[in-house]
Design a protein around this motif. Structure first.
Motif, PDB file in Angstrom:
ATOM      1  N   LEU A  40      19.614  -2.507  -8.008  1.00  0.00           N
ATOM      2  CA  LEU A  40      19.348  -1.359  -7.129  1.00  0.00           C
ATOM      3  C   LEU A  40      18.067  -1.496  -6.308  1.00  0.00           C
ATOM      4  O   LEU A  40      17.360  -0.514  -6.065  1.00  0.00           O
ATOM      5  CB  LEU A  40      19.302  -0.055  -7.955  1.00  0.00           C
ATOM      6  N   PHE A  41      17.755  -2.707  -5.918  1.00  0.00           N
ATOM      7  CA  PHE A  41      16.616  -2.959  -5.035  1.00  0.00           C
ATOM      8  C   PHE A  41      17.115  -3.573  -3.724  1.00  0.00           C
ATOM      9  O   PHE A  41      18.194  -4.164  -3.690  1.00  0.00           O
ATOM     10  CB  PHE A  41      15.603  -3.907  -5.694  1.00  0.00           C
ATOM     11  N   ASP A  42      16.305  -3.429  -2.674  1.00  0.00           N
ATOM     12  CA  ASP A  42      16.658  -4.060  -1.396  1.00  0.00           C
ATOM     13  C   ASP A  42      15.644  -5.127  -1.029  1.00  0.00           C
ATOM     14  O   ASP A  42      15.767  -5.781  -0.003  1.00  0.00           O
ATOM     15  CB  ASP A  42      16.686  -3.011  -0.270  1.00  0.00           C
ATOM     16  N   ASP A  43      14.601  -5.230  -1.843  1.00  0.00           N
ATOM     17  CA  ASP A  43      13.519  -6.133  -1.477  1.00  0.00           C
ATOM     18  C   ASP A  43      12.720  -6.479  -2.735  1.00  0.00           C
ATOM     19  O   ASP A  43      12.882  -5.839  -3.774  1.00  0.00           O
ATOM     20  CB  ASP A  43      12.615  -5.426  -0.445  1.00  0.00           C
ATOM     21  N   ILE A  44      11.822  -7.448  -2.610  1.00  0.00           N
ATOM     22  CA  ILE A  44      11.025  -7.845  -3.772  1.00  0.00           C
ATOM     23  C   ILE A  44       9.575  -7.406  -3.568  1.00  0.00           C
ATOM     24  O   ILE A  44       8.884  -7.928  -2.703  1.00  0.00           O
ATOM     25  CB  ILE A  44      11.124  -9.376  -3.980  1.00  0.00           C
ATOM     26  N   PRO A  45       9.128  -6.418  -4.339  1.00  0.00           N
ATOM     27  CA  PRO A  45       7.756  -5.941  -4.144  1.00  0.00           C
ATOM     28  C   PRO A  45       6.715  -6.902  -4.721  1.00  0.00           C
ATOM     29  O   PRO A  45       7.019  -7.731  -5.590  1.00  0.00           O
ATOM     30  CB  PRO A  45       7.716  -4.623  -4.924  1.00  0.00           C
ATOM     31  N   TRP A  46       5.480  -6.739  -4.244  1.00  0.00           N
ATOM     32  CA  TRP A  46       4.334  -7.525  -4.731  1.00  0.00           C
ATOM     33  C   TRP A  46       3.656  -6.696  -5.820  1.00  0.00           C
ATOM     34  O   TRP A  46       3.040  -5.666  -5.536  1.00  0.00           O
ATOM     35  CB  TRP A  46       3.402  -7.777  -3.540  1.00  0.00           C
ATOM     36  N   LEU A  47       3.798  -7.153  -7.063  1.00  0.00           N
ATOM     37  CA  LEU A  47       3.404  -6.330  -8.202  1.00  0.00           C
ATOM     38  C   LEU A  47       1.931  -5.921  -8.209  1.00  0.00           C
ATOM     39  O   LEU A  47       1.599  -4.776  -8.502  1.00  0.00           O
ATOM     40  CB  LEU A  47       3.766  -7.050  -9.513  1.00  0.00           C
TER      41      LEU A  47
END
Ligand SMILES: NC(=O)NCCC[C@H](N)C(=O)O
Length: 407
Positions: A40-47
């Motif tokens: 359920l994500f559209d992108d990869i966040p920077w933690l």
């Protein structure tokens, strides 16, 4: 009727006294392009940046007098008890669908050797196949077939949207039934906290819904409008039957007299009611204009075993009538421009979190929508959300209010 117990939510906007959050952790670093859709994500966040943004979000609430609780801390406190930890580990492993008893036993043993903190970490961040120490064992068919899937225990990257697995309504708790397998396990954590944490447990905290029930119901769809009225979105995630079941229970057991079921288009961009509609003051709401003409409202009142239903002409009319107000203001997000409104809705412009009447937390990136709210007399506290937003949720999604002052 709201006596005893710790939990108390009788509105969307009463001064926020206590909230449950989850600070994004290693589970976000397990997202890969291949599994984005499923998770359920559209992108990869920077933690690293995400954590900073989340801490500032927590700080914005703390500085206004809200006590912030964190999932991982509450769970860890509960899991200090060895028996509870064993049962928790058993439930985690049972829910993994590993379908190999020998492997399940190995994972259980591995988890039992961990500290409560480590168990919580694995329960949330998942267990990568490489993290389980190698042991000689015979390989089964399922080992070969599922070989390419990298996890024994899947990560839960959506847990920072604490709004969805649980909802406090009046003095009770709804442990929601999530629609998708990606978020299923989140609700189990809440059950352990509810049953065993000294701050939460108590015979006088009713349970309105349980994740083991069959019909989906997610917290982003539930808005406690007043001590007498709750709105529940019927959406991609929340089923009509789920709404009926919980409505009858709260209509029978609390001061709530009406539930407004609000049907919104079933689509990813508006997955929950709170992605297009939130309450910002006693008689003010913000709404995404692109959805307004597609919304239908139904008034539910207590029935014999299931609520009576009355279709309403308009959302505005339904709100006015249920809340007994002479007028309500629906503030259109996006500053009146169709393109801006659609762009900002995608970035959660309408997902405001009220921390007091007429005071909301929003993302700073939604400039036009924030400006519109201010013009309508709403105080807007902006937070940075460039990374947080990538999971498709805003300040309301990222918070589960536990206690609000009554209005
Ligand atoms: N209440 C909300 O709208 N929560 C946002 C949830 C976003 C998450 N990626 C999900 O699809 O469930």
């Amino acid at each position: 009727m709201n006596q005893g117990g710790f939990l108390n939510i009788t509105s969307e906007i009463g001064k926020l006294k206590a909230v449950l959050l989850h600070r994004p952790g290693r589970e976000l670093e397990r997202l890969t392009p291949q599994y984005l859709h499923e998770l359920l994500f559209d992108d990869i966040p920077w933690l690293k940046q995400m954590k900073k943004e989340h801490d500032l979000f927590a700080e914005a609430m703390k500085s206004r007098g809200t006590t912030v609780y964190y999932y991982e801390e509450l769970l860890e406190e509960v899991l200090v008890n060895r028996e509870i930890r064993q049962s928790f580990i058993g439930d985690i492993v049972y829910n993994t669908n590993i379908a190999n008893l020998e492997l399940e036993r190995l994972i259980e043993e591995f988890l039992l050797s961990k500290t409560p903190k480590e168990v919580v970490e694995i329960a949330i961040a998942g267990l990568h196949k490489n993290d389980l120490p190698e042991v000689e064992r015979e390989l089964h068919l399922v080992d070969y077939i599922k070989e390419r899937h990298p996890f024994y225990i899947n990560p839960l990257p959506n847990l920072y949207f604490t709004r969805d697995p649980g909802t406090v309504i009046a003095n009770g708790l709804s442990i929601n039934k999530m629609k998708t397998p990606a978020r299923d396990r989140e609700t189990m954590f809440l059950k352990y906290i509810y049953k065993h944490h000294p701050t939460f447990k108590g015979s006088n905290t009713p349970l309105w819904y349980d994740y083991e029930e069959s019909h989906s119901l997610e917290g982003g769809d539930i808005l406690v409008l007043s001590d007498k009225v709750v709105a529940i979105g019927c959406s991609e995630r929340t089923s009509a039957r789920g709404i009926e079941v919980i409505s009858q229970r709260i209509l029978e057991n609390t001061n709530i007299e009406k539930v407004l079921a609000i049907e919104i288009p079933f689509t990813r961009a508006y997955m929950h009611l709170d992605t297009v509609f939130t309450m910002v003051d006693r008689d003010k709401f913000t709404i995404y204009p692109g959805v307004e003409s597609h919304v239908r409202a139904y008034e539910l009142t207590r029935g014999k075993s299931t609520p009576k239903v009355k279709p309403m002409d308009t959302l505005e009319g339904a709100l006015k009538s249920a809340l007994k107000l002479p007028a309500v203001k629906l503030i259109q997000s996006g500053g009146g421009d169709e393109i801006t409104a659609a762009r900002e809705q995608w970035n959660d412009s309408t997902n405001t979190l009220a921390i007091a009447p007429g005071v909301v937390v929003t993302y700073n990136r939604n400039e036009a929508s924030n400006e519109t709210l201010r013009r309508e007399g709403v105080e807007v506290i902006e937070i940075e959300g460039s990374e947080l937003v990538r999971g498709r949720g805003g300040p309301r999604c990222m918070s589960m209010p536990l206690v609000r002052e009554d209005l």
